[in-house]
Design an enzyme around this catalytic site. Structure first.
Site, mmCIF file in Angstrom:
data_model
loop_
_atom_site.group_PDB
_atom_site.id
_atom_site.type_symbol
_atom_site.label_atom_id
_atom_site.label_comp_id
_atom_site.label_asym_id
_atom_site.label_seq_id
_atom_site.Cartn_x
_atom_site.Cartn_y
_atom_site.Cartn_z
ATOM 1 N N LYS A 27 47.734 40.018 55.942
ATOM 2 C CA LYS A 27 47.800 40.112 54.481
ATOM 3 C C LYS A 27 49.216 40.528 54.124
ATOM 4 O O LYS A 27 49.918 41.129 54.942
ATOM 5 C CB LYS A 27 46.819 41.173 53.962
ATOM 6 C CG LYS A 27 46.393 40.946 52.529
ATOM 7 C CD LYS A 27 45.256 39.958 52.445
ATOM 8 C CE LYS A 27 44.770 39.781 51.028
ATOM 9 N NZ LYS A 27 43.476 39.075 51.019
HETATM 10 P P1 NAD Z 1 43.347 37.343 40.155
HETATM 11 O O1 NAD Z 1 44.649 38.002 40.056
HETATM 12 O O2 NAD Z 1 43.257 35.879 39.943
HETATM 13 O O3 NAD Z 1 42.297 38.050 39.179
HETATM 14 C C1 NAD Z 1 42.049 39.422 39.166
HETATM 15 C C2 NAD Z 1 41.170 39.710 37.964
HETATM 16 O O4 NAD Z 1 40.777 41.087 37.994
HETATM 17 C C3 NAD Z 1 41.860 39.489 36.622
HETATM 18 O O5 NAD Z 1 40.963 38.836 35.739
HETATM 19 C C4 NAD Z 1 42.127 40.904 36.109
HETATM 20 O O6 NAD Z 1 42.147 40.972 34.695
HETATM 21 C C5 NAD Z 1 40.927 41.615 36.681
HETATM 22 N N1 NAD Z 1 41.057 43.065 36.722
HETATM 23 C C6 NAD Z 1 42.076 43.792 37.220
HETATM 24 N N2 NAD Z 1 41.818 45.101 37.056
HETATM 25 C C7 NAD Z 1 40.610 45.190 36.448
HETATM 26 C C8 NAD Z 1 39.800 46.260 36.014
HETATM 27 N N3 NAD Z 1 40.162 47.531 36.191
HETATM 28 N N4 NAD Z 1 38.606 45.971 35.423
HETATM 29 C C9 NAD Z 1 38.227 44.703 35.245
HETATM 30 N N5 NAD Z 1 38.942 43.638 35.648
HETATM 31 C C10 NAD Z 1 40.121 43.898 36.238
HETATM 32 O O7 NAD Z 1 42.776 37.732 41.631
HETATM 33 P P2 NAD Z 1 41.705 36.935 42.497
HETATM 34 O O8 NAD Z 1 42.438 36.005 43.378
HETATM 35 O O9 NAD Z 1 40.597 36.456 41.638
HETATM 36 O O10 NAD Z 1 41.171 38.116 43.445
HETATM 37 C C11 NAD Z 1 40.143 39.017 43.036
HETATM 38 C C12 NAD Z 1 39.566 39.700 44.266
HETATM 39 O O11 NAD Z 1 39.048 38.707 45.173
HETATM 40 C C13 NAD Z 1 40.560 40.517 45.100
HETATM 41 O O12 NAD Z 1 39.890 41.606 45.698
HETATM 42 C C14 NAD Z 1 40.985 39.528 46.179
HETATM 43 O O13 NAD Z 1 41.503 40.166 47.324
HETATM 44 C C15 NAD Z 1 39.659 38.859 46.446
HETATM 45 N N6 NAD Z 1 39.760 37.557 47.092
HETATM 46 C C16 NAD Z 1 40.507 36.546 46.559
HETATM 47 C C17 NAD Z 1 40.542 35.309 47.175
HETATM 48 C C18 NAD Z 1 41.274 34.133 46.595
HETATM 49 O O14 NAD Z 1 41.132 33.027 47.136
HETATM 50 N N7 NAD Z 1 42.025 34.272 45.529
HETATM 51 C C19 NAD Z 1 39.841 35.117 48.384
HETATM 52 C C20 NAD Z 1 39.085 36.156 48.904
HETATM 53 C C21 NAD Z 1 39.043 37.380 48.252
#
Ligand code: NAD
Length: 422
Positions: A108
């Site tokens: 990561k």
């Molecule tokens: P992103 O940046 O696209 O979205 C994050 C979202 O979380 C945003 O809508 C933001 O407004 C919201 N957020 C942040 N703080 C918040 C709070 N306190 N309360 C409510 N909402 C809040 O990120 P993502 O890629 O969707 O990733 C989200 C999670 O999924 C992370 O834990 C990431 O590690 C995990 N993840 C992502 C992927 C991927 O393919 N992108 C794969 C596996 C896991």
């Protein structure tokens, strides 16, 4: 609130696998190896801002394990990125890829930055300079980044372009697979953008089959409306669920009849968040956790489900779309209250599985259709969930421990077969 903000996320990740290691009597030296990352790369690099001044940025790439294949894992751009967080996220990647049975290790990375504070041009320079600073620490057969919080397909395209340019003309075409989650135009895969959300829905379908629950009878609450949360919400709504609660960093909204997710996605990308979306009522942030929903999907950041919030939850199941959303104290509360938890390394594995498909397509110069990708994704998710359930039956343990049992068994068998050199 419990004091999890000050707790080491890396310690939490180690505790999680140690519990399962105990169950299967994992050799002590395998536990020791998996407790620390193989490599910790930290780079500091300067970038010129639009004002003409310069700023130093700090970036990380933590390579936890390459025992099962090249290092693999996302890049996060967020102000809270630090060594401890990235170490935990890298370890979770090792266990995730081992659980779903794809030939990757775990890594990561990230940059400590709020990307919202920078122009597109500044972000491009930051991404390109970060890529150059990482240099040969990444590579299509060595370590393959992907999007995570705060990063997107455009940034992956810049990484690929920078890496390919530095690789020189004769290697330019063979290094496209240095990064996944690219846009389709530059070698991305159909279905990659929605893959993590799609995988979360497959996990929910599997749980419905197991528990005899109708998917289209479920009310769903989602925290986070970015890549993972918004695609999951869209797909769940298409499958007949009522997505009644959605929260992002700007607001928490509800509509008991179900929110119009397509319209909300369009509104959010135009307005930078869901605040002000019509046909919904704004509620207090904390009220999300006591909402009358059947399924709760944390899809934002880690440590959100602290014990007080776990006491408030009214759902039957927590689907961990985010990495590390439940604190150890919260998890004890969920177990006591009989709320099912599909752990992160299982629920959100769809992203890395389709990243693997993108990498295979780049290597073989093939282009797969979205339906081919989705079908293969479903098969991989389903097989892993079947294995998880079998392990759960054998050991009489939680779904999280069962997921780690499957992952650790695969890693341990490989250590045994390869031996520890010299
Ligand atoms: P992103 O940046 O696209 O979205 C994050 C979202 O979380 C945003 O809508 C933001 O407004 C919201 N957020 C942040 N703080 C918040 C709070 N306190 N309360 C409510 N909402 C809040 O990120 P993502 O890629 O969707 O990733 C989200 C999670 O999924 C992370 O834990 C990431 O590690 C995990 N993840 C992502 C992927 C991927 O393919 N992108 C794969 C596996 C896991």
């Amino acid at each position: 609130m419990d004091a999890t903000k000050h707790r080491s996320l890396h310690e939490t990740s180690v505790e999680q696998f140690q519990r399962a290691a105990q169950l299967i009597d994992l050799p002590a030296h395998h536990r020791a190896i998996l407790s620390e990352p193989q490599n910790e790369v930290i780079v500091n690099f300067p970038v010129r801002l639009d004002t003409g001044t310069w700023r130093m940025f700090r970036g990380y790439r933590i390579q936890h394990s390459s025992t099962l294949g090249p290092y693999k894992g996302g890049l996060r751009f967020h102000p809270d990125v630090d060594l401890d967080e990235v170490k935990a996220l890298a370890a979770w990647m090792t266990f995730k890829t081992a659980l779903v049975g794809i030939p990757y290790g775990g890594a990561k990375g990230g940059v400590t930055i709020n990307p919202k504070n920078y122009s597109e041009g500044e972000l491009e320079r930051i991404v390109r300079r970060f890529t150059a600073a990482l240099g040969s620490n990444i590579g299509p057969n060595h370590d393959i980044p992907a999007p995570d919080v705060g990063t997107n397909a455009q940034m992956m395209d810049w990484i690929m372009d920078t890496y390919a340019t530095i690789a020189g003309p004769t290697n330019r075409q063979v290094v496209r697979g240095v990064v996944t989650g690219k846009s389709i135009a530059v070698g991305g895969s159909a279905g990659r953008e929605a893959a993590t959300g799609q995988g979360v829905l497959y996990a929910l379908r599997h749980w419905c089959g197991e528990t005899g629950t109708r998917l289209d009878s479920l009310r769903v609450g989602v925290q986070g409306f970015g890549n993972v949360g918004s695609h999951f919400a869209r797909l769940a709504a298409e499958a007949g669920c009522a997505v009644t609660h959605v929260a992002d960093h700007t607001a928490t909204l509800t509509n008991p009849k179900g929110l119009d997710i397509d319209a909300m996605r369009a509104y959010s990308s135009e307005n930078g968040g869901i605040k002000g979306f019509p046909d919904a009522t704004e509620i207090d942030t904390e009220d999300l956790f006591s909402a009358e929903v059947d399924v709760f999907v944390p899809a934002a950041l880690e440590n959100q489900l602290v014990k007080e919030r776990c006491e408030a939850l009214k759902c039957q199941i927590v689907l961990e779309a985010a990495n590390g959303p439940t604190t150890p104290e919260g998890e004890l509360v969920l177990a006591r209250r009989g709320i099912d938890v599909v752990p992160d390394i299982m629920a959100n594995a769809g992203g890395v599985v389709v990243s693997y498909f993108e990498w295979l397509q780049n290597k073989s110069h093939e282009i797969w259709s979205e339906s081919q990708v989705d079908e293969k994704l479903r098969d991989v998710m389903w097989a892993a969930m079947d294995k998880l359930l079998a392990a759960r039956k054998t050991y009489g343990c939680s779904r999280r421990d069962a997921a780690y049992v499957v992952a650790l068994t695969r890693l341990s068998d490989t250590y045994d077969a390869r031996g520890i050199w010299p």
